[in-house]
Design a protein around this motif. Sequence first.
Motif: not given
Length: 155
Positions: A43-47
């Motif tokens: 996952p991305s850090p934003k998620s």
Amino acid sequence: MRNLNKILLLLASVILLFITAVTAIAVCTKNAHPGVGLRKEDPSPKSISASKTAFNNIGQIRVFSKEDENAEKSVIVLIPWFEFDGTDQAFYEELDRKHQSIKLMFVNFFSNHTKAELLKLGEDSIKNELKAQINESLVLGKISGIYFNDYLFLD
């Protein structure tokens, strides 16, 4: 000249027919496993959830793997980021202060293993081992997960 063109066209047709037949046989006999060697994207850090915080200040890491029996090295490109519970600003600052030593842990780990060893260990084992090493060096908290935006082997 026309005979040469006919021969080349016939040869190209035979090659195309051979490739199509082999592909069809592989699919029909279930020997084809497309995407089996592909890595599942992290996952991305934003998620991440609101109850967790991401630390992504490590940046890109480029490191050579250890030489294998053929005296060959691989370049490994990583962009790691961490996840930790809560929104503890002091712990975030500790991670920021220690990000160079954490980066060195990644460099040491990957430079002490060959490409084959790393592939055999698997990404989850590597993450768990690195997480344990990093958590040993931290005082104010613990990271709960390591993720890679990039995790590439360049030969």
